[in-house]
Design a protein around this motif. Structure first.
Motif, mmCIF file in Angstrom:
data_model
loop_
_atom_site.group_PDB
_atom_site.id
_atom_site.type_symbol
_atom_site.label_atom_id
_atom_site.label_comp_id
_atom_site.label_asym_id
_atom_site.label_seq_id
_atom_site.Cartn_x
_atom_site.Cartn_y
_atom_site.Cartn_z
ATOM 1 N N PRO A 161 -9.524 -3.137 0.854
ATOM 2 C CA PRO A 161 -9.912 -3.233 -0.558
ATOM 3 C C PRO A 161 -11.430 -3.351 -0.701
ATOM 4 N N THR A 169 -6.779 -4.817 -5.886
ATOM 5 C CA THR A 169 -6.742 -3.666 -4.987
ATOM 6 C C THR A 169 -6.119 -4.024 -3.642
ATOM 7 N N SER A 172 -2.328 -4.292 -4.409
ATOM 8 C CA SER A 172 -1.723 -2.993 -4.714
ATOM 9 C C SER A 172 -1.349 -2.245 -3.448
ATOM 10 N N LYS A 173 -1.898 -2.665 -2.321
ATOM 11 C CA LYS A 173 -1.570 -2.085 -1.018
ATOM 12 C C LYS A 173 -0.616 -2.982 -0.229
ATOM 13 N N THR A 238 -9.557 1.669 -0.803
ATOM 14 C CA THR A 238 -10.202 1.826 -2.106
ATOM 15 C C THR A 238 -11.689 1.616 -1.909
ATOM 16 N N GLU A 261 -8.102 5.720 -2.804
ATOM 17 C CA GLU A 261 -8.444 5.579 -4.219
ATOM 18 C C GLU A 261 -9.956 5.470 -4.269
ATOM 19 N N GLU A 471 -1.132 4.473 -6.388
ATOM 20 C CA GLU A 471 -0.729 3.080 -6.276
ATOM 21 C C GLU A 471 -0.003 2.681 -7.553
#
Length: 492
Positions: A161, A169, A172-173, A238, A261, A471
């Protein structure tokens, strides 16, 4: 910095100042080297964490590999995995205020946003992804039951992240990867390691098996080592497009899965019938949130020539009306930028815009009045911008808005699509049919009408140089599974 003040009762308050969270256990760091955190507001050191070594990064991957290959997590029923993640949501909810204060101290975002959107949003992500996991087709019958498609965990995941939205972030993973049955090594940014330490404490006792999760804040060298590690199956990143290209090249060489991302240069199309009060209220967040340090920031505003001056004046008034100051003060709209180097980079783009012939109508490169410390940049609006200028084509990642004129909606769509990026966007009009037509023509991963606010139940990601994969939502789980065709009945 004391990150366990206020609502610390829900957090493990054991002194972990010389420890790393490696393979689901706290271990003493082998190196005396530390990562110092400097407040973007006071410019003073507010804390530090141990810096992991390459050997410790390797050990984290080895632990994750062993846990995935021989351990219990990927074999645990999904309902049990959901229970564990919902336990994390409950524990996280108890420390939302602490997490918000930690994030504000580290990276300078206003406290209202860090508490509500970052910390509170992280709880929402966990709960939303748990609900997605309940209805996800982990096993799907085909051919009248003679076959099935099994969706199985991809393996060992490295999650990287960024510093600007480090908690949402990261989760989200990590959350969909864990729900899918993967093992995960998280490499948070060195600019924001304190919130990562707090997250590790929350994860520590929710019931993950040994080896399933490591959280190792570190710099580029640790990230590169993890990305290239042969024991890793998937990289979720990200960050900047340049870094994403580098990661993609390594993953492509090794045929390793990746989700990226990346950057954005999103366009907001203001139509000739737009309500400018609505536009400025919406772009206050969509363009200037966290001082423009957001990949989804709408930094190109496309305005019709017939209302160009009116749009420019409205946006200039918006920028001038924003309050800069102490990010811990709830009255502050914009805090400082994350580092002095990043502040200088953004200022260099403002100077570049003036050299390119754009006109500053708000802000500029001078220090904001009354702020003698902190890495601040005044919210800046450029008029007379051509879409070929570098300030209109490159991601500045700061509070800098470009207003670009257009003749008709065909040109507006062409300008919106004339970008290396395609992450987000918006259309502002009172005509629903026009809004729908324009939204469908803009080539971007996400777009809103008369506003833009991502939802954790919908896919988040972009096209072109804005990344690969999605995501959130069902698509957020898709990234962490492999589909297996299972032929239950031999063909005749």
């Amino acid at each position: 910095m004391d990150i366990t003040s206020g609502d610390e009762a829900a957090v493990d308050d054991t002194d972990r100042s010389d420890q790393l969270y490696l393979g689901g256990r706290w271990v003493k760091a082998e190196s005396a080297e530390r990562i110092s955190v400097v407040s973007p507001f006071t410019e003073e050191v507010i804390g530090s964490v141990p810096a992991p070594t390459g050997r410790e990064a390797d050990a984290a991957v080895a632990a994750a590999r062993a846990a995935f290959d021989s351990g219990e997590w990927r074999r645990t029923p999904v309902e049990r995995r959901i229970e564990v993640l919902l336990r994390l949501a409950d524990r996280y909810e108890a420390v939302v205020e602490t997490m918000g204060r930690t994030l504000t101290a580290e990276m300078g975002a206003p406290i209202g946003w860090t508490v509500r959107a970052q910390a509170g949003g992280s709880v929402a992500i966990i709960r939303a992804m748990a609900e997605e996991a309940r209805r996800y087709p982990w096993e799907e019958d085909r051919l009248d039951g003679r076959a099935a498609v099994l969706r199985e965990p991809v393996g060992v995941v490295v999650a990287i992240p960024p510093w600007n939205v480090p908690q949402t972030t990261a989760l989200s993973k990590v959350v969909p990867a864990l729900l899918a049955g993967c093992s995960v090594v998280v490499k948070p940014s060195p600019e924001t390691p304190l919130d990562a330490l707090l997250l590790a404490k929350l994860f520590d006792d929710v019931g993950l098996p040994d080896g399933t999760l490591s959280i190792l804040p570190g710099g580029r060298e640790i990230g590169e080592r993890l990305v290239a590690h042969p024991g890793v199956d998937h990289v979720a990143f990200t960050g900047s497009t340049a870094a994403g290209r580098s990661i993609a090249s390594v993953c492509g060489r090794d045929l390793k899965r990746c989700t990226l991302e990346l950057g954005g240069k999103s366009a907001a199309i203001v139509c000739d019938d737009a309500d400018l009060d609505q536009v400025t209220a919406g772009l206050r967040t969509a363009s200037f949130n966290i001082s423009g340090q957001a990949c989804i920031a709408q930094t190109r505003v496309l305005a019709p020539r017939g209302r160009y001056s009116e749009v420019v004046d409205a946006l200039a008034g918006l920028a001038r009306g924003l309050t800069l100051g102490d990010p811990a003060d709830p009255a502050t709209d914009l805090g400082p930028l994350v580092t002095s180097a990043h502040r200088d980079r953004v200022l260099s783009y403002i100077d570049l815009g003036e050299r390119e012939g754009a006109r500053v109508v708000a802000g500029g490169s001078k220090p904001p009045a009354g702020l003698t410390r902190g890495w601040f940049v005044a919210p800046t609006v450029f008029a007379d911008v051509g879409n070929d200028m570098r300030i209109a084509r490159e991601e500045i990642f700061g509070p800098v808005l470009c207003v670009i004129p257009y003749e008709d909606t065909d040109e507006a769509v062409a300008l919106a699509n004339d970008s290396d990026f395609g992450l987000a966007g918006s259309v502002w009009t009172q005509d629903p049919e026009r809004a729908d037509a324009l939204a469908r023509e803009v080539r971007t991963g996400m777009i809103g009408v008369n506003g833009f606010r991502p939802d954790f139940s919908l896919p988040f990601g972009g096209v072109k140089a804005s990344g690969i994969g999605r995501e959130f939502g069902r698509e957020g789980l898709d990234a962490y599974v492999e589909s297996k065709a299972y032929y239950r009945t031999a063909p005749r």
